[in-house]
Motif scaffolding. Structure first.
Motif, PDB file in Angstrom:
ATOM      1  N   PRO A  16       0.367  -1.449   0.085  1.00  0.00           N
ATOM      2  CA  PRO A  16      -0.206   0.100   0.283  1.00  0.00           C
ATOM      3  C   PRO A  16       0.574   1.155  -0.088  1.00  0.00           C
ATOM      4  CG  PRO A  16      -0.573  -1.347   1.523  1.00  0.00           C
ATOM      5  CD  PRO A  16       0.417  -2.063   0.680  1.00  0.00           C
ATOM      6  N   ILE A  17       2.333   0.968   0.725  1.00  0.00           N
ATOM      7  CA  ILE A  17       2.574   2.542   0.751  1.00  0.00           C
ATOM      8  C   ILE A  17       3.182   2.479  -0.815  1.00  0.00           C
ATOM      9  CG2 ILE A  17       4.811   3.412   1.993  1.00  0.00           C
ATOM     10  CD1 ILE A  17       4.698   1.758   4.052  1.00  0.00           C
ATOM     11  N   ILE A  18       3.684   2.145  -1.326  1.00  0.00           N
ATOM     12  CA  ILE A  18       4.394   2.033  -2.661  1.00  0.00           C
ATOM     13  C   ILE A  18       3.394   2.065  -3.580  1.00  0.00           C
ATOM     14  CG2 ILE A  18       5.841   0.636  -5.118  1.00  0.00           C
ATOM     15  CD1 ILE A  18       6.501  -1.571  -3.289  1.00  0.00           C
ATOM     16  N   GLU A  19       2.194   1.802  -3.594  1.00  0.00           N
ATOM     17  CA  GLU A  19       1.163   1.927  -4.788  1.00  0.00           C
ATOM     18  C   GLU A  19       0.500   3.691  -4.425  1.00  0.00           C
ATOM     19  OE1 GLU A  19      -1.052  -2.239  -4.254  1.00  0.00           O
ATOM     20  OE2 GLU A  19      -2.029  -0.886  -3.353  1.00  0.00           O
ATOM     21  N   ARG A  20       0.514   4.394  -3.218  1.00  0.00           N
ATOM     22  CA  ARG A  20       0.290   5.139  -3.077  1.00  0.00           C
ATOM     23  C   ARG A  20       0.777   6.414  -3.063  1.00  0.00           C
ATOM     24  NH1 ARG A  20      -2.929   7.533   1.368  1.00  0.00           N
ATOM     25  NH2 ARG A  20      -4.212   5.432   1.297  1.00  0.00           N
ATOM     26  N   CYS A  21       2.492   6.187  -2.743  1.00  0.00           N
ATOM     27  CA  CYS A  21       3.208   7.174  -3.840  1.00  0.00           C
ATOM     28  C   CYS A  21       3.738   6.880  -4.584  1.00  0.00           C
ATOM     29  CB  CYS A  21       4.845   6.396  -2.886  1.00  0.00           C
ATOM     30  SG  CYS A  21       5.390   6.469  -1.563  1.00  0.00           S
ATOM     31  N   GLU A  22       3.211   5.688  -5.627  1.00  0.00           N
ATOM     32  CA  GLU A  22       3.173   5.972  -7.216  1.00  0.00           C
ATOM     33  C   GLU A  22       2.311   6.589  -7.687  1.00  0.00           C
ATOM     34  OE1 GLU A  22       5.614   2.058  -8.537  1.00  0.00           O
ATOM     35  OE2 GLU A  22       3.805   1.679  -7.896  1.00  0.00           O
ATOM     36  N   GLU A  23       1.453   6.768  -6.566  1.00  0.00           N
ATOM     37  CA  GLU A  23      -0.192   7.325  -7.397  1.00  0.00           C
ATOM     38  C   GLU A  23       0.021   8.577  -6.465  1.00  0.00           C
ATOM     39  OE1 GLU A  23      -3.243   6.949  -4.652  1.00  0.00           O
ATOM     40  OE2 GLU A  23      -3.542   4.864  -4.681  1.00  0.00           O
ATOM     41  N   MET A  24       1.217   9.394  -6.301  1.00  0.00           N
ATOM     42  CA  MET A  24       1.729  10.367  -5.991  1.00  0.00           C
ATOM     43  C   MET A  24       2.745  11.111  -7.261  1.00  0.00           C
ATOM     44  SD  MET A  24       1.347  10.683  -2.265  1.00  0.00           S
ATOM     45  CE  MET A  24       1.963  12.704  -1.882  1.00  0.00           C
ATOM     46  N   GLY A  25       3.298  10.288  -7.699  1.00  0.00           N
ATOM     47  CA  GLY A  25       4.311  10.551  -8.770  1.00  0.00           C
ATOM     48  C   GLY A  25       5.677  10.314  -7.833  1.00  0.00           C
ATOM     49  N   TYR A  26       6.073  10.060  -7.362  1.00  0.00           N
ATOM     50  CA  TYR A  26       7.029   9.601  -6.137  1.00  0.00           C
ATOM     51  C   TYR A  26       7.888   8.402  -6.693  1.00  0.00           C
ATOM     52  CZ  TYR A  26       6.598  13.397  -3.338  1.00  0.00           C
ATOM     53  OH  TYR A  26       6.712  15.228  -3.419  1.00  0.00           O
ATOM     54  N   PRO A  27       9.037   7.886  -7.187  1.00  0.00           N
ATOM     55  CA  PRO A  27       9.557   6.931  -8.107  1.00  0.00           C
ATOM     56  C   PRO A  27       9.751   6.437  -6.860  1.00  0.00           C
ATOM     57  CG  PRO A  27      11.217   8.379  -8.330  1.00  0.00           C
ATOM     58  CD  PRO A  27       9.760   9.542  -7.755  1.00  0.00           C
ATOM     59  N   VAL A  28       9.386   4.505  -6.669  1.00  0.00           N
ATOM     60  CA  VAL A  28      10.001   3.704  -5.531  1.00  0.00           C
ATOM     61  C   VAL A  28      11.383   3.426  -6.215  1.00  0.00           C
ATOM     62  CG1 VAL A  28       9.119   1.701  -4.317  1.00  0.00           C
ATOM     63  CG2 VAL A  28       7.884   3.092  -4.231  1.00  0.00           C
ATOM     64  N   GLY A  29      11.993   3.210  -5.339  1.00  0.00           N
ATOM     65  CA  GLY A  29      13.497   2.967  -6.115  1.00  0.00           C
ATOM     66  C   GLY A  29      15.137   2.989  -5.366  1.00  0.00           C
ATOM     67  N   GLY A  30      15.806   3.111  -5.710  1.00  0.00           N
ATOM     68  CA  GLY A  30      17.081   3.491  -5.240  1.00  0.00           C
ATOM     69  C   GLY A  30      18.171   2.812  -4.326  1.00  0.00           C
ATOM     70  N   THR A  31      17.773   1.287  -3.961  1.00  0.00           N
ATOM     71  CA  THR A  31      17.686   0.854  -2.814  1.00  0.00           C
ATOM     72  C   THR A  31      19.301  -0.674  -4.078  1.00  0.00           C
ATOM     73  OG1 THR A  31      16.509  -0.900  -2.707  1.00  0.00           O
ATOM     74  CG2 THR A  31      16.264   0.889  -1.021  1.00  0.00           C
ATOM     75  N   GLY A  32      19.963  -1.359  -3.433  1.00  0.00           N
ATOM     76  CA  GLY A  32      20.597  -2.664  -3.794  1.00  0.00           C
ATOM     77  C   GLY A  32      21.903  -1.898  -5.029  1.00  0.00           C
ATOM     78  N   ASN A  33      21.172  -3.151  -6.033  1.00  0.00           N
ATOM     79  CA  ASN A  33      22.260  -2.811  -7.008  1.00  0.00           C
ATOM     80  C   ASN A  33      21.316  -1.413  -8.648  1.00  0.00           C
ATOM     81  OD1 ASN A  33      24.236  -4.295  -5.312  1.00  0.00           O
ATOM     82  ND2 ASN A  33      23.706  -6.101  -6.852  1.00  0.00           N
ATOM     83  N   SER A  34      21.370  -0.168  -7.697  1.00  0.00           N
ATOM     84  CA  SER A  34      20.710   0.798  -8.567  1.00  0.00           C
ATOM     85  C   SER A  34      21.142   1.798  -7.943  1.00  0.00           C
ATOM     86  CB  SER A  34      19.122   0.393  -7.523  1.00  0.00           C
ATOM     87  OG  SER A  34      18.914   1.448  -6.552  1.00  0.00           O
ATOM     88  N   LEU A  35      20.462   3.133  -9.244  1.00  0.00           N
ATOM     89  CA  LEU A  35      21.316   4.408  -8.957  1.00  0.00           C
ATOM     90  C   LEU A  35      20.664   4.864  -7.613  1.00  0.00           C
ATOM     91  CD1 LEU A  35      22.251   6.569  -9.711  1.00  0.00           C
ATOM     92  CD2 LEU A  35      19.786   6.793 -11.756  1.00  0.00           C
ATOM     93  N   SER A  36      20.771   5.527  -6.857  1.00  0.00           N
ATOM     94  CA  SER A  36      20.209   6.478  -5.498  1.00  0.00           C
ATOM     95  C   SER A  36      20.411   7.559  -6.194  1.00  0.00           C
ATOM     96  CB  SER A  36      21.071   6.473  -4.385  1.00  0.00           C
ATOM     97  OG  SER A  36      20.207   6.451  -3.007  1.00  0.00           O
ATOM     98  N   ASN A  37      19.474   8.191  -5.368  1.00  0.00           N
ATOM     99  CA  ASN A  37      18.903   9.868  -6.181  1.00  0.00           C
ATOM    100  C   ASN A  37      20.296  10.230  -6.259  1.00  0.00           C
ATOM    101  OD1 ASN A  37      16.630  11.518  -7.259  1.00  0.00           O
ATOM    102  ND2 ASN A  37      15.929  12.018  -5.625  1.00  0.00           N
TER     103      ASN A  37
END
Ligand code: SF4
Ligand code: SF4
Length: 351
Positions: A97-118
């Protein structure tokens, strides 16, 4: 009783209960999916949902974000140093539910592990006095281009990019995997009238890190020994008469290979690999392309688990230049008098 301002309140009182109970006793952590961290201790698990934020936020946006934390996390969230927000909950059922709500608001979920952080960045043209470039605009252009790496975990290791808009580098540009640094290339143009009227001259002389500024008592002003100047702009912070901005000559340099972490290898400073790219707003295509190219070369050639600098150190810097096709030039040789480790002093460098 009178209130005394003794600094910020003790952070312990704001910690979620699960963190208080596991404090100092954490056992391990996992990356269940991009953007979600799971930290486990004897009292149970903490889930952190990380989203990217734009760094400069309105009060309304911050209130909206706090509403999510109130609804799902008993009010607990934190803003990270790399401009992410983490929503903290011990309840796994709240994660989706947190992920869904953030994506609805336009905040992308990511930046952890082997990824590009902000991207961590500084102020830029709008907000500071010595920038050689913008920060927010360049970061937006780069992040748009590399966005695929924010919400996935397909990189060899984490990727930290930093942007500082002058050599004072109030961002983390000296120790990030890739750093974009705004550079001036000309000595300050002096307005002696402004120096006489608005400047504490001893402070102006003392502020120069290379002792390039000399008092000129006859003219109640200063002079600059041009060959000592490194165009840092520090003097402009002390005097409005030391104009450092130069629309024609200011631009960007790119550094790579820094890291703060002590995991596997020692922390390391970034080294310059591209000495100059033009300021080309609003989308800085040359800079965006250069950063993407470095990322792609690293992705194609590094072993799993290697940070960018670790990969370069393993293959050697000369191989990095030949594999990447980035030209090596004398502009990359750091002969700053206090520098301890440079291309010139490295015995492993054979150009
Ligand atoms: Fe100001 Fe330099 Fe920091 Fe940019 S990097 S915000 S110009 S001090
Ligand atoms: Fe000194 Fe920096 Fe000013 Fe040059 S730009 S005179 S190095 S303070």
């Amino acid at each position: 009783m009178a209130m005394i301002d003794n600094g910020p309140p003790d952070f312990h009182e704001y910690l979620p209960t699960i963190i208080k109970e596991n404090y100092g006793k954490w056992l391990y952590h996992e990356h269940p999916r991009p953007g979600v961290l799971k930290h486990v201790g004897p009292a149970g698990a903490l889930y952190s949902v990380r989203v990217g934020e734009p760094r400069l936020m309105s009060v309304d946006s911050i209130r909206a974000v706090c509403d999510i934390a109130d609804e799902f996390c008993d009010g607990h969230l934190r803003f990270t140093s790399r401009n992410n927000i983490e929503f903290l909950t011990p309840d796994e059922s709240k994660v989706l539910p947190i992920i869904e709500r953030c994506e609805e608001m336009g905040y992308p979920v990511g930046g952890t592990g082997n990824s590009l952080s902000n991207i961590v960045h500084t102020q830029g043209w709008v907000h500071c006095h010595t920038p050689a470039s913008d920060a927010s605009g360049i970061v937006k252009a780069i992040m748009d281009d590399l966005f695929e790496y924010f919400g996935t975990q397909v990189l060899p290791n984490k990727l930290h990019i930093a942007m500082a808009c002058c050599l004072n580098m109030c961002g983390a540009a000296h120790c990030s995997d890739i750093s974009i640094v705004g550079i001036h290339r000309t000595v300050p143009r002096m307005d002696h009238e402004a120096i006489r009227k608005n400047t504490e001259i001893p402070s102006l002389v003392a502020c120069c890190p290379t002792a390039a500024i000399r008092p000129d008592p006859k003219n109640k002003s200063v002079s600059v020994v041009e060959e000592r100047c490194m165009y840092c702009g520090n003097c402009y912070t002390m005097s409005p008469g030391m104009h450092i901005m130069d629309a024609e000559n200011d631009g960007l340099a790119i550094m790579v290979g820094g890291k703060v972490s002590t995991a596997r290898t020692d922390p390391s400073f970034s080294r310059m690999v591209i000495p100059f790219l033009p300021n080309n707003p609003p989308r800085w295509p040359e800079t965006v392309e250069a950063v993407r190219h470095i990322v792609e070369v690293w992705v194609e050639n590094a072993r799993k688990g290697e940070r960018l600098g670790e990969w370069i150190e393993r293959i050697g810097w000369e191989r990095f230049f030949s594999i990447s096709g980035i030209p090596f030039s004398d502009k990359l040789i750091d002969d700053y008098i206090f520098s301890r480790e440079t291309f010139r002093t490295s015995s492993a460098f054979k150009f």
